[in-house]
Motif scaffolding. Structure first.
Motif, short mmCIF file in Angstrom:
data_model
loop_
_atom_site.label_atom_id
_atom_site.label_comp_id
_atom_site.label_asym_id
_atom_site.label_seq_id
_atom_site.Cartn_x
_atom_site.Cartn_y
_atom_site.Cartn_z
N ILE A 1 16.88 12.78 13.58
CA ILE A 1 15.94 13.89 13.76
C ILE A 1 14.51 13.39 13.54
O ILE A 1 13.59 13.70 14.30
CB ILE A 1 16.27 15.05 12.80
N THR A 2 14.33 12.59 12.48
CA THR A 2 13.00 12.04 12.19
C THR A 2 12.53 11.14 13.32
O THR A 2 11.35 11.17 13.72
CB THR A 2 13.03 11.25 10.87
N ASP A 3 13.43 10.31 13.84
CA ASP A 3 13.06 9.32 14.86
C ASP A 3 12.92 9.90 16.25
O ASP A 3 12.05 9.48 17.03
CB ASP A 3 14.09 8.19 14.90
N TYR A 4 13.81 10.87 16.61
CA TYR A 4 13.93 11.23 18.02
C TYR A 4 13.74 12.71 18.34
O TYR A 4 13.66 13.07 19.51
CB TYR A 4 15.29 10.78 18.55
N SER A 5 13.69 13.57 17.33
CA SER A 5 13.51 14.98 17.65
C SER A 5 12.17 15.22 18.35
O SER A 5 12.03 16.16 19.14
CB SER A 5 13.57 15.84 16.37
N ILE B 1 14.14 15.12 2.63
CA ILE B 1 12.72 15.46 2.45
C ILE B 1 11.89 14.94 3.63
O ILE B 1 11.05 15.65 4.19
CB ILE B 1 12.19 14.90 1.12
N GLY B 2 12.14 13.69 4.02
CA GLY B 2 11.42 13.10 5.14
C GLY B 2 11.63 13.87 6.43
O GLY B 2 10.70 14.07 7.22
N THR B 3 12.86 14.31 6.66
CA THR B 3 13.19 15.05 7.88
C THR B 3 12.50 16.41 7.92
O THR B 3 11.96 16.83 8.95
CB THR B 3 14.71 15.24 8.00
N ILE B 4 12.52 17.09 6.78
CA ILE B 4 11.86 18.41 6.72
C ILE B 4 10.37 18.28 7.01
O ILE B 4 9.80 19.06 7.80
CB ILE B 4 12.09 19.06 5.33
N VAL B 5 9.74 17.30 6.39
CA VAL B 5 8.30 17.07 6.62
C VAL B 5 8.05 16.73 8.09
O VAL B 5 7.09 17.22 8.70
CB VAL B 5 7.78 15.93 5.71
N ALA C 1 4.82 9.11 11.60
CA ALA C 1 4.19 8.20 10.64
C ALA C 1 4.09 8.84 9.26
O ALA C 1 4.38 8.19 8.24
CB ALA C 1 2.80 7.80 11.14
N LEU C 2 3.72 10.11 9.19
CA LEU C 2 3.60 10.81 7.91
C LEU C 2 4.94 10.90 7.18
O LEU C 2 5.02 10.66 5.97
CB LEU C 2 3.03 12.21 8.12
N SER C 3 5.99 11.25 7.92
CA SER C 3 7.29 11.43 7.28
C SER C 3 7.84 10.11 6.76
O SER C 3 8.39 10.04 5.65
CB SER C 3 8.28 12.08 8.25
N TYR C 4 7.69 9.03 7.52
CA TYR C 4 8.15 7.73 7.05
C TYR C 4 7.35 7.25 5.84
O TYR C 4 7.89 6.67 4.90
CB TYR C 4 8.08 6.70 8.17
N GLY C 5 6.05 7.49 5.87
CA GLY C 5 5.22 7.09 4.74
C GLY C 5 5.64 7.79 3.45
O GLY C 5 5.70 7.17 2.38
N LEU C 6 5.97 9.07 3.57
CA LEU C 6 6.43 9.82 2.40
C LEU C 6 7.74 9.26 1.86
O LEU C 6 7.91 9.10 0.64
CB LEU C 6 6.61 11.30 2.77
#
Length: 470
Positions: free
Chosen positions: A228-232, A363-367, A389-394
């Motif tokens: 979801i983080t990578d491809y949504s 948490i990363g996915t939600i952000v 970028a923001l979600s991965y940084g978190l």
């Protein structure tokens, strides 16, 4: 394992796996990327990307993440490898048979339904290939794994030329080439590593199956959330902007994936090395020393890719895809953060704590989702890049603190902070095309190189010295 052998092993695995990956990626970037952009429209490229990424989401669900367990349990030297592989194969077969029952549901997925058969073909061939590839990696047969990677890519290149350039098969040809390559690689691995001798269904043991599933099942939501983080963002860009915009945005991922390539080479070798290390204190030293070199490689690579974004896009892509360069700097930063997330994730793998990584992933996915819904309507595809970028940084921050309770590693914060600040500055200057950006970004790259050069050189000397000493 003594110190010399530890670094010798890492260097050997890195070199062997690196050769295969570099050759494979060169064939992909030099031949396939131009081929895809000249034979597929922006919309077709966007749909093909959705088909592949949908299959990537479904694969851990269908296989219950068991392929990762085959690698982890096959490498620890404590579990019978025949039982491990047979368990993995059994779970994959049963999972795919159950998956077949859901064909009517897959047909209903927007932008995917018309290509449902291609999704099934991709999932079956890819999960089978990964099963045998992970088993070969667990046996430390790095050379065979590398040769198979090169052969698989060569087959994909030849078939893509036939299916796309000669026979104009479009989306079907794209997926079919990958599937046939996976099947060929599976056959090569089975017979070259004599894996058929390990597959014995009388070796299925309840306790081993339960242990492997206990490890792998938490990886399913973890994989789904990372997907979801990578491809949504690809789906959201398709729905909120257009299929053509997603095609251009998807192509922009190709250049940052070169950083993933470097990360992948190293992480494959790293897993094969660190899982053999039993001493907790030595693991901590090993992690700290290797991470210092790893972060330097990532930042130097990211800085170089940001500087070269326009030029490389101009060379590699057709004119109608040239605008994709504008997303590359931000996606490079996102990719750099994902590389650090992956490295920190190996601590969970070593400790067999697959559940522990789930909280940070959630948490990363939600952000990421909140940022996508907020930024894409405002900024289009660039909003998706920023959200990633923001979600991965978190997640990097969260895992940096959380993993210290297992294996505390040194970060060298002054160097890390300087590297981060310089590459973010490059990204900003490049995206906004500030006057003189070519010279400013090149100067910043030179500074990043100077900051990291001595450490990279000393690390390389240490590894070469340990190889000679071994």
């Amino acid at each position: 394992m003594d110190k010399n052998n530890r670094y010798t092993k890492l260097l050997s695995f890195t070199l062997i796996l690196g050769i295969g990956t570099v050759i494979s990626k060169l064939m992909t970037y030099v031949v396939l990327t131009p081929l895809y952009t000249y034979t597929l429209t922006e919309a077709e490229f966007g749909i093909v990307d959705l088909v592949v990424q949908t299959a990537n989401l479904l694969m851990p669900l269908v296989s219950l993440g068991i392929n990762q367990a085959v690698l982890r349990f096959g490498m620890d030297g404590e579990t019978d490898r025949g039982s491990v592989l047979t368990t993995g194969l059994t779970v994959n077969i049963i999972g795919f048979l159950i998956f077949l029952l859901f064909y009517p549901v897959v047909r209903l997925i927007p932008h995917i339904g018309d290509n449902a058969l291609l999704v099934y073909l991709f999932v079956f061939c890819a999960t089978t290939h990964y099963l045998f590839a992970y088993c070969v990696k667990s046996m430390h047969k790095a050379t065979l794994f590398t040769v198979c990677v090169i052969i698989g890519t060569a087959i994909t290149v030849v078939l893509d030329i036939l299916f796309l350039a000669v026979w104009d098969m479009g989306i079907v040809g794209y997926i079919l080439a990958i599937a046939l390559s996976d099947v060929t690689c599976s056959i090569i691995l089975i017979f070259s590593a004599k894996l058929y001798k390990l597959i014995r269904f009388d070796k299925l043991k309840k306790n081993i199956t339960k242990a492997m599933l206990r490890y792998s099942i938490p990886l399913i939501p973890n994989s789904a959330l990372w997907w979801i983080t990578d491809y949504s963002d690809r789906y959201m860009v398709t729905v909120m902007v257009s299929e053509a915009a997603n095609g251009i945005y998807s192509l922009a991922y190709r250049l940052p994936n070169m950083l993933i390539m470097v990360c992948g080479i190293f992480m494959d070798a790293w897993q094969m090395s660190v899982l053999s290390e039993k001493s907790r204190l030595e693991r901590q030293k090993f992690f700290t020393n290797v991470f210092a070199m790893y972060q330097s490689i990532i930042f130097v690579g990211a800085s170089a890719l940001i500087v070269g974004a326009k030029l490389i896009t101009r060379i590699m892509a057709a004119d109608n895809f040239y605008d994709s360069w504008q997303y590359i700097p931000t996606l490079v930063m996102a990719t750099a953060m994902s590389c650090f997330v992956t490295f920190l994730g190996t601590i969970y793998v070593v400790e067999k704590r697959s559940k522990s990584s789930l909280v940070t992933t959630i948490i990363g996915t939600i952000v990421n989702l909140i940022a996508n819904f907020t930024l894409i309507p405002l900024m289009g595809a660039h909003g998706a890049a920023i959200a990633t970028a923001l979600s991965y940084g978190l997640v990097v921050l969260l895992r940096a603190f959380h993993t210290r309770k297992f294996i505390p590693i040194g970060w060298n914060l002054p160097r890390f902070t300087a590297n981060m600040g310089l590459t973010i500055a490059q990204c900003f200057i490049m995206v906004f095309e500030i006057p003189g950006w070519e010279y400013i970004c090149s100067a910043l790259f030179a500074v990043v190189l100077v900051i990291n050069f001595r450490l990279l050189l000393s690390s390389l000397k240490q590894m070469i010295h340990s190889r000679k000493g071994g």
